[in-house]
Design an enzyme around this catalytic site. Structure first.
Site, PDB file in Angstrom:
ATOM      1  N   CYS A   1     -46.600 -45.405  75.977  1.00  0.00           N
ATOM      2  CA  CYS A   1     -45.704 -44.509  76.720  1.00  0.00           C
ATOM      3  C   CYS A   1     -44.930 -45.286  77.782  1.00  0.00           C
ATOM      4  CB  CYS A   1     -46.512 -43.378  77.360  1.00  0.00           C
ATOM      5  SG  CYS A   1     -45.476 -42.223  78.287  1.00  0.00           S
TER       6      CYS A   1
ATOM      7  N   CYS B   1     -44.426 -43.467  81.056  1.00  0.00           N
ATOM      8  CA  CYS B   1     -45.617 -43.457  81.917  1.00  0.00           C
ATOM      9  C   CYS B   1     -45.834 -44.823  82.565  1.00  0.00           C
ATOM     10  CB  CYS B   1     -46.881 -43.139  81.115  1.00  0.00           C
ATOM     11  SG  CYS B   1     -46.720 -41.829  79.921  1.00  0.00           S
ATOM     12  N   ASP B   2     -45.711 -45.875  81.786  1.00  0.00           N
ATOM     13  CA  ASP B   2     -46.213 -47.176  82.236  1.00  0.00           C
ATOM     14  C   ASP B   2     -45.142 -48.248  82.446  1.00  0.00           C
ATOM     15  OD1 ASP B   2     -48.817 -46.179  82.118  1.00  0.00           O
ATOM     16  OD2 ASP B   2     -48.992 -46.632  79.991  1.00  0.00           O
TER      17      ASP B   2
END
Ligand code: NDP
Length: 316
Positions: free
Chosen positions: A139, A142-143
């Site tokens: 992701c 997300c990261d």
């Protein structure tokens, strides 16, 4: 004593969608019972730091956030059970479900929040660095932030891979995209976008042989050109896998309308209703586009409100 358990609201799955549904359902006195599923806490438990969920100005780790959601659901007396649902029968007015310990449940309403699982390549080295939070992620939204100013590699050639590569290109000095065939699967517009981005390099006919690292973190990727056989090493600190997700909906397929890739279809757009009255869906099991914790939580709330209205209309 009857050999089945009756309840007003069964919630299947324990990601942000399930817990949010539980908080709303419990506060509406629906006495929800949640089966946590095979991965209690869901996909967020494989994420290190969550910085984009509103209300956490300093960020929070994925596992910590799920513990807090669980505590909040339990505060209102949600019956949270470890275990998973193995079989359902949605052919009648009451929805029958069976848990892995053999418990037969007859539920007035069911909220499906079983989520989706990111697909990975399956390499041992990939799994090692994924599990220790050492530089493998599925992701970018997300990261990606953790790789600001660094070099990353992303695998995949669909819309997700293109979208994520483009997202990473704004944060990273260089993004290398590994495409296993000589063409993209993504829509033309997404393909053109990555091709037109200066710091994205696309390697066609290229497969990942090994994720390289020092034991604690990723330092590169060894790749092989499947036409020429040539082997290369690409330095990077982040290795992103964007080869698709699999919604966890197999047990529902005989009753619930799914799209061709297994995602649950909404019967009525703008609601959480499935084609079976009294069965609602929240989170990634029905969402292949946004897939964020906060959007999952939002649809969990919608599902609980829809379930409450359904019960009220039945005179409960
Ligand atoms: P897709 O299934 O569309 O694409 C998966 C990609 O991963 C393919 O290019 C596939 O290669 C590649 N792949 C699969 N397995 C491997 C492997 N083992 N090694 C290397 N590469 C592999 O998944 P997406 O998640 O990209 O998209 C899912 C759906 O969501 C699609 O319908 C998409 O259009 C939609 N979507 C839409 C978005 C938007 O409109 N903004 C954004 C994101 C997704 P190959 O092509 O060779 O099979």
């Amino acid at each position: 004593m009857s050999d089945f358990e009756m309840m007003d609201c069964l919630i299947i799955g324990s990601g942000p969608a399930g817990y949010t549904a539980a908080i709303y359902a419990a506060r509406a006195d629906m006495k929800p019972v949640m089966y946590q599923g095979l991965q209690p806490g869901g996909q967020l438990t494989t994420t290190n730091e969550v910085e984009n969920f509103p209300g956490y100005p300093e960020g929070v780790t994925g596992p910590e956030m799920m513990l807090q959601l669980e505590a909040q659901a339990k505060r209102f007396d949600t019956d949270v059970r470890s275990g998973f649902i193995t079989k359902v029968d949605f052919s009648g007015d009451v929805h029958k479900c069976w848990a892995d310990d053999g418990t037969e449940i007859h539920a007035q309403t069911v909220i499906i929040s079983t989520g989706a699982s990111a697909k990975y390549l399956g390499l041992e080295s990939e799994q090692h660095y994924l599990q220790i939070g050492g530089g493998v992620s599925a992701c970018a939204v997300c990261d990606g932030f953790f790789y600001r100013g660094q070099e990353t590699v992303i695998v995949g050639a669909g819309d997700s891979a293109c979208e994520e590569a483009h997202y990473l290109s704004k944060l990273c000095t260089k993004v290398t995209m590994l495409v296993r065939r000589d063409e993209f699967r993504a829509s033309k517009i997404m393909e053109e976008r990555v091709k037109g981005t200066d710091n994205i390099e696309i390697l066609f006919n290229t497969e990942t042989e090994e994720v390289l690292g020092d034991g604690n973190g990723v330092t590169g990727v060894r790749v092989r050109n499947n036409k020429s056989g040539e082997i290369n090493e690409i330095p990077c600190t982040g290795f992103f896998v964007a080869i698709g997700h699999k919604p966890n909906t197999d047990i529902f397929k005989d009753y619930i309308h799914l799209d061709e890739t297994g995602y649950i279809l909404y019967e009525e757009p703008g609601t959480s209703k499935t084609n079976v009255p009294g069965v609602f869906v929240a989170g990634d099991a029905a969402d292949k586009t946004y897939r964020q914790a906060v959007t999952a939580a939002g649809t969990g709330c919608i599902a609980a409100l829809d379930a409450e209205r359904y019960l009220a209309a039945k005179g409960h």
